[in-house]
Design a protein around this motif. Structure first.
Motif, PDB file in Angstrom:
ATOM      1  N   MET A   1       0.818  -1.202   0.000  1.00 45.19           N
ATOM      2  CA  MET A   1       0.000   0.000   0.000  1.00 45.19           C
ATOM      3  C   MET A   1       0.854   1.255   0.000  1.00 45.19           C
ATOM      4  O   MET A   1       0.344   2.318  -0.288  1.00 45.19           O
ATOM      5  N   SER A   2       2.130   1.144   0.321  1.00 44.83           N
ATOM      6  CA  SER A   2       2.960   2.337   0.376  1.00 44.83           C
ATOM      7  C   SER A   2       3.606   2.686  -0.967  1.00 44.83           C
ATOM      8  O   SER A   2       4.219   3.737  -1.087  1.00 44.83           O
ATOM      9  N   SER A   3       3.444   1.838  -1.980  1.00 39.27           N
ATOM     10  CA  SER A   3       3.967   2.164  -3.312  1.00 39.27           C
ATOM     11  C   SER A   3       3.114   3.282  -3.914  1.00 39.27           C
ATOM     12  O   SER A   3       1.985   3.527  -3.456  1.00 39.27           O
ATOM     13  N   PRO A   4       3.614   3.974  -4.929  1.00 39.68           N
ATOM     14  CA  PRO A   4       2.797   5.026  -5.559  1.00 39.68           C
ATOM     15  C   PRO A   4       1.430   4.512  -6.037  1.00 39.68           C
ATOM     16  O   PRO A   4       0.410   5.168  -5.837  1.00 39.68           O
ATOM     17  N   VAL A   5       1.403   3.338  -6.629  1.00 41.36           N
ATOM     18  CA  VAL A   5       0.129   2.761  -7.085  1.00 41.36           C
ATOM     19  C   VAL A   5      -0.754   2.420  -5.891  1.00 41.36           C
ATOM     20  O   VAL A   5      -1.962   2.679  -5.897  1.00 41.36           O
ATOM     21  N   GLY A   6      -0.168   1.838  -4.845  1.00 42.33           N
ATOM     22  CA  GLY A   6      -0.932   1.505  -3.650  1.00 42.33           C
ATOM     23  C   GLY A   6      -1.500   2.729  -2.965  1.00 42.33           C
ATOM     24  O   GLY A   6      -2.646   2.721  -2.507  1.00 42.33           O
ATOM     25  N   ARG A   7      -0.705   3.797  -2.904  1.00 42.81           N
ATOM     26  CA  ARG A   7      -1.191   5.042  -2.303  1.00 42.81           C
ATOM     27  C   ARG A   7      -2.373   5.594  -3.088  1.00 42.81           C
ATOM     28  O   ARG A   7      -3.363   6.029  -2.517  1.00 42.81           O
ATOM     29  N   ALA A   8      -2.258   5.584  -4.411  1.00 44.36           N
ATOM     30  CA  ALA A   8      -3.355   6.082  -5.249  1.00 44.36           C
ATOM     31  C   ALA A   8      -4.614   5.237  -5.050  1.00 44.36           C
ATOM     32  O   ALA A   8      -5.720   5.776  -4.937  1.00 44.36           O
ATOM     33  N   ALA A   9      -4.455   3.919  -4.983  1.00 47.78           N
ATOM     34  CA  ALA A   9      -5.597   3.033  -4.776  1.00 47.78           C
ATOM     35  C   ALA A   9      -6.236   3.282  -3.413  1.00 47.78           C
ATOM     36  O   ALA A   9      -7.470   3.319  -3.285  1.00 47.78           O
ATOM     37  N   LEU A  10      -5.408   3.451  -2.397  1.00 47.54           N
ATOM     38  CA  LEU A  10      -5.929   3.703  -1.053  1.00 47.54           C
ATOM     39  C   LEU A  10      -6.686   5.025  -1.013  1.00 47.54           C
ATOM     40  O   LEU A  10      -7.766   5.116  -0.426  1.00 47.54           O
ATOM     41  N   ARG A  11      -6.151   6.055  -1.656  1.00 45.75           N
ATOM     42  CA  ARG A  11      -6.859   7.334  -1.711  1.00 45.75           C
ATOM     43  C   ARG A  11      -8.214   7.172  -2.398  1.00 45.75           C
ATOM     44  O   ARG A  11      -9.209   7.751  -1.980  1.00 45.75           O
ATOM     45  N   ASP A  12      -8.249   6.397  -3.476  1.00 49.80           N
ATOM     46  CA  ASP A  12      -9.514   6.157  -4.185  1.00 49.80           C
ATOM     47  C   ASP A  12     -10.535   5.500  -3.269  1.00 49.80           C
ATOM     48  O   ASP A  12     -11.708   5.880  -3.262  1.00 49.80           O
ATOM     49  N   VAL A  13     -10.104   4.514  -2.504  1.00 49.44           N
ATOM     50  CA  VAL A  13     -11.011   3.818  -1.590  1.00 49.44           C
ATOM     51  C   VAL A  13     -11.508   4.770  -0.514  1.00 49.44           C
ATOM     52  O   VAL A  13     -12.701   4.840  -0.219  1.00 49.44           O
ATOM     53  N   VAL A  14     -10.591   5.544   0.068  1.00 50.40           N
ATOM     54  CA  VAL A  14     -10.954   6.452   1.150  1.00 50.40           C
ATOM     55  C   VAL A  14     -11.911   7.527   0.659  1.00 50.40           C
ATOM     56  O   VAL A  14     -12.845   7.907   1.358  1.00 50.40           O
ATOM     57  N   MET A  15     -11.721   8.004  -0.536  1.00 50.73           N
ATOM     58  CA  MET A  15     -12.526   9.108  -1.047  1.00 50.73           C
ATOM     59  C   MET A  15     -13.809   8.634  -1.726  1.00 50.73           C
ATOM     60  O   MET A  15     -14.640   9.454  -2.089  1.00 50.73           O
ATOM     61  N   SER A  16     -13.989   7.333  -1.877  1.00 53.25           N
ATOM     62  CA  SER A  16     -15.191   6.847  -2.552  1.00 53.25           C
ATOM     63  C   SER A  16     -16.406   7.052  -1.662  1.00 53.25           C
ATOM     64  O   SER A  16     -16.323   7.020  -0.445  1.00 53.25           O
ATOM     65  N   PRO A  74       6.388   6.234   4.186  1.00 53.85           N
ATOM     66  CA  PRO A  74       5.588   5.327   5.012  1.00 53.85           C
ATOM     67  C   PRO A  74       6.425   4.808   6.179  1.00 53.85           C
ATOM     68  O   PRO A  74       7.651   4.957   6.197  1.00 53.85           O
ATOM     69  N   LEU A  75       5.766   4.204   7.146  1.00 49.52           N
ATOM     70  CA  LEU A  75       6.479   3.626   8.284  1.00 49.52           C
ATOM     71  C   LEU A  75       7.354   2.464   7.830  1.00 49.52           C
ATOM     72  O   LEU A  75       6.969   1.689   6.950  1.00 49.52           O
ATOM     73  N   GLU A  76       8.491   2.338   8.444  1.00 44.22           N
ATOM     74  CA  GLU A  76       9.369   1.192   8.182  1.00 44.22           C
ATOM     75  C   GLU A  76       8.754  -0.052   8.828  1.00 44.22           C
ATOM     76  O   GLU A  76       8.019   0.040   9.812  1.00 44.22           O
ATOM     77  N   ALA A  77       9.066  -1.206   8.266  1.00 48.90           N
ATOM     78  CA  ALA A  77       8.485  -2.468   8.741  1.00 48.90           C
ATOM     79  C   ALA A  77       8.761  -2.703  10.222  1.00 48.90           C
ATOM     80  O   ALA A  77       7.874  -3.170  10.952  1.00 48.90           O
TER      81      ALA A  77
END
Length: 94
Positions: A1-16, A74-77
């Motif tokens: 989720m911390s990759s650029p694609v993952g961040r964009a997907a997460l934003r889409d979910v949050v803003m839906s 993002p937070l480190e593992a």
């Protein structure tokens, strides 16, 4: 989720505006429902402890999502591991 694609997907979910009707008649985002269900599954050992799921969301999920969405890094593992350990230790005392 911390990759650029993952961040964009997460934003889409949050803003839906896509919501699901819960048993008590209130609307909740599908993401929140999914997250709670997953945490309940992980924690399902013996008797469920009141407030543990919310505690894990407040002390593990929220900081991770905040950092993914709003921080540069993002937070480190290992930091995520610390958050999980602290949240579960504290949840045992709840």
């Amino acid at each position: 989720m911390s990759s650029p694609v993952g961040r964009a997907a997460l934003r889409d979910v949050v803003m839906s505006a896509d919501t699901v009707r819960s048993e008590d008649g209130t609307n909740q985002f599908r993401c929140a429902t999914f997250c709670r269900t997953q945490i309940e599954t992980i924690l399902r050992r013996g008797e469920p402890v009141q407030g543990v799921v919310e505690h894990v969301i407040d002390h593990v999920v929220a900081p991770i999502i905040y950092r993914i969405l709003f921080d540069l890094d993002p937070l480190e593992a290992d930091r995520v591991g610390e958050l999980v350990d602290h949240a579960l230790d504290a949840a045992v005392r709840v």
